[in-house]
Enzyme design. Sequence first.
Site, mmCIF file in Angstrom:
data_model
loop_
_atom_site.group_PDB
_atom_site.id
_atom_site.type_symbol
_atom_site.label_atom_id
_atom_site.label_comp_id
_atom_site.label_asym_id
_atom_site.label_seq_id
_atom_site.Cartn_x
_atom_site.Cartn_y
_atom_site.Cartn_z
ATOM 1 N N LYS A 38 -29.519 12.374 -46.091
ATOM 2 C CA LYS A 38 -30.760 12.668 -46.812
ATOM 3 C C LYS A 38 -30.836 14.149 -47.171
ATOM 4 O O LYS A 38 -30.781 15.019 -46.305
ATOM 5 C CB LYS A 38 -31.961 12.266 -45.963
ATOM 6 C CG LYS A 38 -33.310 12.365 -46.664
ATOM 7 C CD LYS A 38 -34.399 11.836 -45.740
ATOM 8 C CE LYS A 38 -35.762 11.844 -46.393
ATOM 9 N NZ LYS A 38 -36.809 11.332 -45.464
ATOM 10 N N CYS A 73 -36.289 7.749 -49.026
ATOM 11 C CA CYS A 73 -37.704 8.110 -48.898
ATOM 12 C C CYS A 73 -38.118 9.309 -49.757
ATOM 13 O O CYS A 73 -38.331 9.180 -50.957
ATOM 14 C CB CYS A 73 -38.020 8.354 -47.426
ATOM 15 S SG CYS A 73 -39.776 8.129 -46.998
ATOM 16 N N GLU A 106 -35.617 2.774 -43.850
ATOM 17 C CA GLU A 106 -35.103 4.050 -43.344
ATOM 18 C C GLU A 106 -35.140 4.059 -41.816
ATOM 19 O O GLU A 106 -36.111 3.597 -41.197
ATOM 20 C CB GLU A 106 -35.987 5.175 -43.904
ATOM 21 C CG GLU A 106 -35.639 6.565 -43.454
ATOM 22 C CD GLU A 106 -36.634 7.598 -43.993
ATOM 23 O OE1 GLU A 106 -36.266 8.777 -44.053
ATOM 24 O OE2 GLU A 106 -37.768 7.208 -44.355
#
Length: 265
Positions: free
Chosen positions: A114, A149, A45
Amino acid sequence: MISRNFNIALIEDNITAANPEENLTRLRRNLLNLPDGTDLVVLPELFTTGFPPTHEAAAAIAQRNSGDTVTTLHHLAEEFHVAFAGSFLAATASQLYNRAFFIEPNGDDTFYDKRHLFAPGGETDVFNPGKTLAPVIRYRGFNIKLIICYDLRFPVFCRNRSNEYDLLLVVANWPVARQAAWRTLLTARAIENQCYVCGVNRCGTAPDGLDYGTASTLAIDYKGKTIAQHISSPVIPVELSPAALIDFRDRFPVHRDADPFTLLP
Protein backbone atom coordinates in the site's frame (compact mmCIF):
# COMPACT_ATOMS: atom_id res chain seq x y z
CA MET A 1 -9.76 -9.83 -23.66
CA ILE A 2 -11.89 -12.91 -23.03
CA SER A 3 -15.12 -13.34 -24.95
CA ARG A 4 -17.00 -15.09 -22.13
CA ASN A 5 -18.18 -13.31 -19.00
CA PHE A 6 -15.84 -12.96 -16.02
CA ASN A 7 -17.25 -14.14 -12.68
CA ILE A 8 -16.21 -12.74 -9.32
CA ALA A 9 -17.22 -13.46 -5.73
CA LEU A 10 -16.82 -10.50 -3.35
CA ILE A 11 -16.67 -11.55 0.31
CA GLU A 12 -17.80 -8.99 2.87
CA ASP A 13 -17.21 -10.37 6.33
CA ASN A 14 -16.29 -9.36 9.85
CA ILE A 15 -12.64 -9.76 10.82
CA THR A 16 -11.57 -11.35 14.09
CA ALA A 17 -8.76 -9.10 15.31
CA ALA A 18 -5.24 -10.52 15.32
CA ASN A 19 -6.40 -14.07 14.60
CA PRO A 20 -5.30 -15.30 11.16
CA GLU A 21 -6.26 -18.91 11.86
CA GLU A 22 -9.88 -18.09 12.71
CA ASN A 23 -10.25 -15.74 9.74
CA LEU A 24 -8.83 -18.33 7.34
CA THR A 25 -11.19 -20.96 8.75
CA ARG A 26 -14.16 -18.65 8.14
CA LEU A 27 -12.91 -18.00 4.61
CA ARG A 28 -12.97 -21.73 3.86
CA ARG A 29 -16.58 -21.92 5.09
CA ASN A 30 -17.54 -19.03 2.82
CA LEU A 31 -15.86 -20.70 -0.14
CA LEU A 32 -18.32 -23.58 0.14
CA ASN A 33 -20.97 -21.10 -1.07
CA LEU A 34 -19.08 -19.99 -4.19
CA PRO A 35 -21.20 -19.96 -7.35
CA ASP A 36 -20.12 -22.42 -10.04
CA GLY A 37 -17.73 -20.90 -12.55
CA THR A 38 -16.21 -18.32 -10.20
CA ASP A 39 -12.94 -16.95 -11.58
CA LEU A 40 -11.85 -14.65 -8.75
CA VAL A 41 -12.54 -14.22 -5.02
CA VAL A 42 -11.91 -10.78 -3.51
CA LEU A 43 -11.39 -10.32 0.24
CA PRO A 44 -11.24 -7.17 2.41
CA GLU A 45 -8.09 -5.30 3.40
CA LEU A 46 -6.04 -7.05 6.12
CA PHE A 47 -8.58 -9.86 6.06
CA THR A 48 -6.72 -12.10 8.52
CA THR A 49 -5.94 -9.55 11.24
CA GLY A 50 -7.67 -6.21 10.90
CA PHE A 51 -5.64 -3.16 11.91
CA PRO A 52 -3.39 -3.69 14.96
CA PRO A 53 -3.29 -0.74 17.38
CA THR A 54 0.52 -0.39 17.54
CA HIS A 55 3.64 -1.24 15.59
CA GLU A 56 4.58 -3.74 18.30
CA ALA A 57 1.22 -5.51 18.09
CA ALA A 58 1.50 -5.65 14.31
CA ALA A 59 5.04 -7.05 14.40
CA ALA A 60 3.89 -9.87 16.69
CA ILE A 61 1.43 -11.23 14.09
CA ALA A 62 2.93 -10.11 10.76
CA GLN A 63 3.82 -12.83 8.26
CA ARG A 64 6.21 -13.18 5.38
CA ASN A 65 5.07 -14.11 1.90
CA SER A 66 6.04 -17.67 2.77
CA GLY A 67 3.86 -17.69 5.91
CA ASP A 68 0.60 -19.49 6.68
CA THR A 69 -1.69 -16.85 5.14
CA VAL A 70 -0.18 -16.86 1.65
CA THR A 71 0.51 -20.60 1.75
CA THR A 72 -3.11 -21.32 2.68
CA LEU A 73 -4.38 -19.07 -0.10
CA HIS A 74 -2.22 -20.91 -2.61
CA HIS A 75 -3.72 -24.22 -1.46
CA LEU A 76 -7.27 -22.84 -1.61
CA ALA A 77 -6.68 -21.35 -5.07
CA GLU A 78 -5.60 -24.74 -6.36
CA GLU A 79 -8.42 -26.58 -4.58
CA PHE A 80 -11.24 -24.29 -5.71
CA HIS A 81 -9.72 -23.32 -9.10
CA VAL A 82 -10.04 -19.59 -8.42
CA ALA A 83 -7.73 -16.64 -7.89
CA PHE A 84 -7.70 -14.63 -4.66
CA ALA A 85 -7.16 -10.90 -4.11
CA GLY A 86 -7.03 -8.97 -0.84
CA SER A 87 -4.37 -7.74 1.57
CA PHE A 88 -2.56 -9.05 4.65
CA LEU A 89 -0.17 -7.81 7.33
CA ALA A 90 3.27 -8.52 5.90
CA ALA A 91 6.80 -8.47 7.29
CA THR A 92 9.89 -7.99 5.18
CA ALA A 93 13.11 -7.82 7.19
CA SER A 94 12.38 -5.29 9.96
CA GLN A 95 9.64 -3.48 8.04
CA LEU A 96 5.87 -3.96 8.07
CA TYR A 97 3.55 -3.50 5.10
CA ASN A 98 -0.13 -3.56 4.28
CA ARG A 99 0.44 -5.93 1.38
CA ALA A 100 -2.04 -6.72 -1.38
CA PHE A 101 -1.91 -10.09 -3.09
CA PHE A 102 -3.23 -11.67 -6.26
CA ILE A 103 -2.82 -15.44 -6.09
CA GLU A 104 -3.70 -17.64 -9.04
CA PRO A 105 -4.61 -21.34 -9.08
CA ASN A 106 -1.55 -22.18 -11.19
CA GLY A 107 0.70 -20.92 -8.37
CA ASP A 108 1.54 -17.48 -9.79
CA ASP A 109 1.32 -14.59 -7.35
CA THR A 110 1.64 -10.80 -7.44
CA PHE A 111 2.14 -8.48 -4.46
CA TYR A 112 1.75 -4.74 -3.94
CA ASP A 113 2.51 -2.74 -0.77
CA LYS A 114 0.00 0.00 0.00
CA ARG A 115 1.50 3.27 -1.16
CA HIS A 116 -0.93 5.76 0.42
CA LEU A 117 -1.03 5.14 4.16
CA PHE A 118 -3.92 6.70 6.09
CA ALA A 119 -2.06 9.02 8.48
CA PRO A 120 -5.24 10.37 10.20
CA GLY A 121 -5.94 6.82 11.38
CA GLY A 122 -2.38 6.16 12.57
CA GLU A 123 -1.45 3.81 9.73
CA THR A 124 1.87 5.61 9.22
CA ASP A 125 2.82 4.71 12.82
CA VAL A 126 2.50 1.00 12.06
CA PHE A 127 3.38 0.40 8.41
CA ASN A 128 6.01 1.38 5.91
CA PRO A 129 4.71 2.87 2.65
CA GLY A 130 5.05 0.89 -0.56
CA LYS A 131 7.46 2.22 -3.18
CA THR A 132 6.00 0.74 -6.35
CA LEU A 133 2.99 1.54 -8.50
CA ALA A 134 -0.12 -0.57 -8.20
CA PRO A 135 0.14 -3.58 -10.53
CA VAL A 136 -2.03 -4.55 -13.47
CA ILE A 137 -2.49 -8.33 -13.57
CA ARG A 138 -3.68 -10.24 -16.61
CA TYR A 139 -5.81 -13.17 -15.51
CA ARG A 140 -8.01 -15.33 -17.70
CA GLY A 141 -7.96 -12.66 -20.39
CA PHE A 142 -9.00 -9.80 -18.07
CA ASN A 143 -6.65 -6.94 -17.08
CA ILE A 144 -7.04 -6.15 -13.39
CA LYS A 145 -5.58 -3.28 -11.34
CA LEU A 146 -5.32 -3.83 -7.58
CA ILE A 147 -5.27 -1.02 -4.99
CA ILE A 148 -5.86 -0.74 -1.23
CA CYS A 149 -8.42 1.46 0.53
CA TYR A 150 -6.94 5.01 0.85
CA ASP A 151 -5.34 4.67 -2.60
CA LEU A 152 -8.87 5.18 -3.93
CA ARG A 153 -8.78 8.89 -3.00
CA PHE A 154 -5.97 9.62 -5.47
CA PRO A 155 -7.33 9.65 -9.04
CA VAL A 156 -3.97 10.12 -10.77
CA PHE A 157 -2.66 7.01 -9.02
CA CYS A 158 -5.68 5.09 -10.32
CA ARG A 159 -5.71 6.57 -13.83
CA ASN A 160 -6.42 4.05 -16.57
CA ARG A 161 -4.02 5.14 -19.29
CA SER A 162 -4.90 3.84 -22.76
CA ASN A 163 -7.34 1.34 -21.25
CA GLU A 164 -4.52 -0.67 -19.67
CA TYR A 165 -6.98 -2.31 -17.28
CA ASP A 166 -10.60 -3.48 -17.40
CA LEU A 167 -11.33 -3.93 -13.70
CA LEU A 168 -10.21 -1.93 -10.66
CA LEU A 169 -10.21 -3.89 -7.39
CA VAL A 170 -10.33 -1.87 -4.17
CA VAL A 171 -9.90 -3.87 -0.95
CA ALA A 172 -10.72 -1.83 2.12
CA ASN A 173 -11.51 -1.23 5.78
CA TRP A 174 -13.66 1.87 5.19
CA PRO A 175 -15.75 2.95 8.21
CA VAL A 176 -19.42 3.91 8.21
CA ALA A 177 -18.63 7.57 8.94
CA ARG A 178 -17.04 7.95 5.49
CA GLN A 179 -19.09 5.54 3.41
CA ALA A 180 -20.76 8.29 1.38
CA ALA A 181 -17.26 9.15 0.15
CA TRP A 182 -16.53 5.45 -0.42
CA ARG A 183 -19.46 5.01 -2.78
CA THR A 184 -18.86 8.32 -4.53
CA LEU A 185 -15.17 7.64 -5.13
CA LEU A 186 -15.80 4.10 -6.38
CA THR A 187 -18.35 5.45 -8.84
CA ALA A 188 -16.05 8.27 -9.96
CA ARG A 189 -13.16 5.88 -10.60
CA ALA A 190 -15.45 3.67 -12.73
CA ILE A 191 -16.74 6.55 -14.86
CA GLU A 192 -13.46 8.39 -15.40
CA ASN A 193 -11.52 5.21 -16.18
CA GLN A 194 -14.22 3.49 -18.25
CA CYS A 195 -13.81 0.27 -16.31
CA TYR A 196 -15.57 -2.02 -13.88
CA VAL A 197 -14.85 -1.31 -10.21
CA CYS A 198 -15.31 -3.72 -7.30
CA GLY A 199 -14.98 -2.30 -3.80
CA VAL A 200 -14.74 -4.96 -1.07
CA ASN A 201 -15.13 -3.66 2.47
CA ARG A 202 -15.12 -5.44 5.81
CA CYS A 203 -18.16 -5.28 8.09
CA GLY A 204 -18.70 -5.29 11.84
CA THR A 205 -17.04 -3.33 14.63
CA ALA A 206 -13.31 -3.35 15.37
CA PRO A 207 -11.91 -3.65 18.92
CA ASP A 208 -11.25 0.11 18.98
CA GLY A 209 -14.98 0.71 18.46
CA LEU A 210 -14.72 1.79 14.82
CA ASP A 211 -17.93 0.79 13.05
CA TYR A 212 -17.74 -0.57 9.50
CA GLY A 213 -21.44 -1.32 9.23
CA THR A 214 -22.76 -3.76 6.64
CA ALA A 215 -23.72 -3.81 2.96
CA SER A 216 -20.98 -1.48 1.73
CA THR A 217 -19.36 -3.94 -0.67
CA LEU A 218 -20.43 -3.30 -4.25
CA ALA A 219 -19.59 -3.60 -7.94
CA ILE A 220 -20.01 -0.73 -10.40
CA ASP A 221 -19.92 -0.78 -14.17
CA TYR A 222 -18.14 1.56 -16.58
CA LYS A 223 -21.17 3.90 -16.69
CA GLY A 224 -21.25 4.31 -12.91
CA LYS A 225 -24.19 1.95 -12.34
CA THR A 226 -24.18 -0.37 -9.33
CA ILE A 227 -24.52 -3.91 -10.67
CA ALA A 228 -24.06 -5.94 -7.46
CA GLN A 229 -23.98 -5.25 -3.74
CA HIS A 230 -24.18 -6.95 -0.38
CA ILE A 231 -27.68 -8.05 0.59
CA SER A 232 -27.55 -10.92 3.08
CA SER A 233 -24.88 -13.52 2.32
CA PRO A 234 -21.21 -12.61 2.84
CA VAL A 235 -20.56 -13.97 -0.68
CA ILE A 236 -21.66 -11.51 -3.37
CA PRO A 237 -21.56 -12.84 -6.96
CA VAL A 238 -20.71 -10.44 -9.78
CA GLU A 239 -20.79 -11.17 -13.50
CA LEU A 240 -18.79 -8.85 -15.75
CA SER A 241 -19.19 -8.63 -19.52
CA PRO A 242 -15.93 -7.97 -21.41
CA ALA A 243 -17.88 -7.66 -24.67
CA ALA A 244 -20.12 -4.92 -23.26
CA LEU A 245 -17.09 -3.03 -21.94
CA ILE A 246 -15.32 -3.17 -25.32
CA ASP A 247 -18.47 -2.03 -27.10
CA PHE A 248 -18.92 0.95 -24.76
CA ARG A 249 -15.28 2.03 -25.10
CA ASP A 250 -15.56 1.81 -28.90
CA ARG A 251 -18.72 3.88 -29.00
CA PHE A 252 -17.58 6.43 -26.40
CA PRO A 253 -13.76 6.59 -26.64
CA VAL A 254 -13.02 9.32 -24.08
CA HIS A 255 -9.61 7.77 -23.38
CA ARG A 256 -8.36 9.22 -26.67
CA ASP A 257 -8.65 12.74 -25.23
CA ALA A 258 -6.92 12.03 -21.93
CA ASP A 259 -3.95 14.17 -20.91
CA PRO A 260 -0.58 12.38 -21.06
CA PHE A 261 1.49 12.21 -17.88
CA THR A 262 4.10 10.12 -16.13
CA LEU A 263 3.47 8.85 -12.61
CA LEU A 264 6.77 8.45 -10.78
CA PRO A 265 7.42 5.39 -8.58
